[in-house]
Design a protein around this motif. Structure first.
Motif, PDB file in Angstrom:
ATOM      1  N   PRO A  92       0.818  -1.210   0.000  1.00  0.00           N
ATOM      2  CA  PRO A  92       0.000   0.000   0.000  1.00  0.00           C
ATOM      3  C   PRO A  92       0.860   1.272   0.000  1.00  0.00           C
ATOM      4  N   LYS A 152       1.400   2.711  -6.920  1.00  0.00           N
ATOM      5  CA  LYS A 152       0.882   1.873  -8.015  1.00  0.00           C
ATOM      6  C   LYS A 152      -0.185   2.605  -8.827  1.00  0.00           C
ATOM      7  N   SER A 153      -1.155   3.187  -8.146  1.00  0.00           N
ATOM      8  CA  SER A 153      -2.245   3.887  -8.844  1.00  0.00           C
ATOM      9  C   SER A 153      -1.719   5.080  -9.625  1.00  0.00           C
ATOM     10  N   THR A 187      -8.622  -4.297 -12.717  1.00  0.00           N
ATOM     11  CA  THR A 187      -8.170  -4.090 -11.346  1.00  0.00           C
ATOM     12  C   THR A 187      -8.641  -5.257 -10.471  1.00  0.00           C
ATOM     13  N   SER A 221     -10.067  -5.014  -7.606  1.00  0.00           N
ATOM     14  CA  SER A 221     -11.258  -4.680  -6.821  1.00  0.00           C
ATOM     15  C   SER A 221     -11.972  -3.474  -7.426  1.00  0.00           C
ATOM     16  N   SER A 227     -13.018  -0.928  -5.700  1.00  0.00           N
ATOM     17  CA  SER A 227     -12.494   0.291  -5.079  1.00  0.00           C
ATOM     18  C   SER A 227     -11.231   0.770  -5.793  1.00  0.00           C
ATOM     19  N   CYS A 228     -10.418  -0.148  -6.229  1.00  0.00           N
ATOM     20  CA  CYS A 228      -9.218   0.217  -6.996  1.00  0.00           C
ATOM     21  C   CYS A 228      -9.617   0.825  -8.338  1.00  0.00           C
ATOM     22  N   VAL A 276     -10.733   4.378  -7.796  1.00  0.00           N
ATOM     23  CA  VAL A 276      -9.607   5.304  -7.599  1.00  0.00           C
ATOM     24  C   VAL A 276      -8.979   5.673  -8.938  1.00  0.00           C
TER      25      VAL A 276
END
Length: 85
Positions: free
Chosen positions: A6, A10-11, A34, A36, A38-39, A42
């Motif tokens: 985390p 990465k994002s 992705t 998930s 949530s990813c 984002v």
């Protein structure tokens, strides 16, 4: 594939890579997967905030269950294609 702990960027790396491809390769089409929702939220949010992509340049795909449960952030709803909900 990008892997890391985390808060390792990465994002940011993925979003910047997508934006660079769109700037350097006119007509490029990408499919970004992705692990998930949530990813995906984002990444989609950051692409929208970049101001580089127009509304028609981006489609966020989600399951019907997520829509029915109200799990999709309101600001992402315009990026869903009508046939999906």
């Amino acid at each position: 594939m990008i892997f890391g702990p985390p808060s390792s960027g990465k994002s940011v790396t993925i979003v910047e890579s997508i934006l660079q491809i769109f700037r350097l390769v006119p007509g490029a089409r990408l499919l970004v997967g992705t692990p998930s929702s949530s990813c995906a939220d984002v990444i989609t949010t950051r692409l929208i905030e970049s101001g580089v992509l127009k509304m028609d340049d981006l489609t966020r795909l989600v399951s019907h269950k997520e829509i029915k449960k109200g799990l999709i952030p309101e600001h992402l709803m315009p990026y869903l294609k009508r046939k999906y909900y």
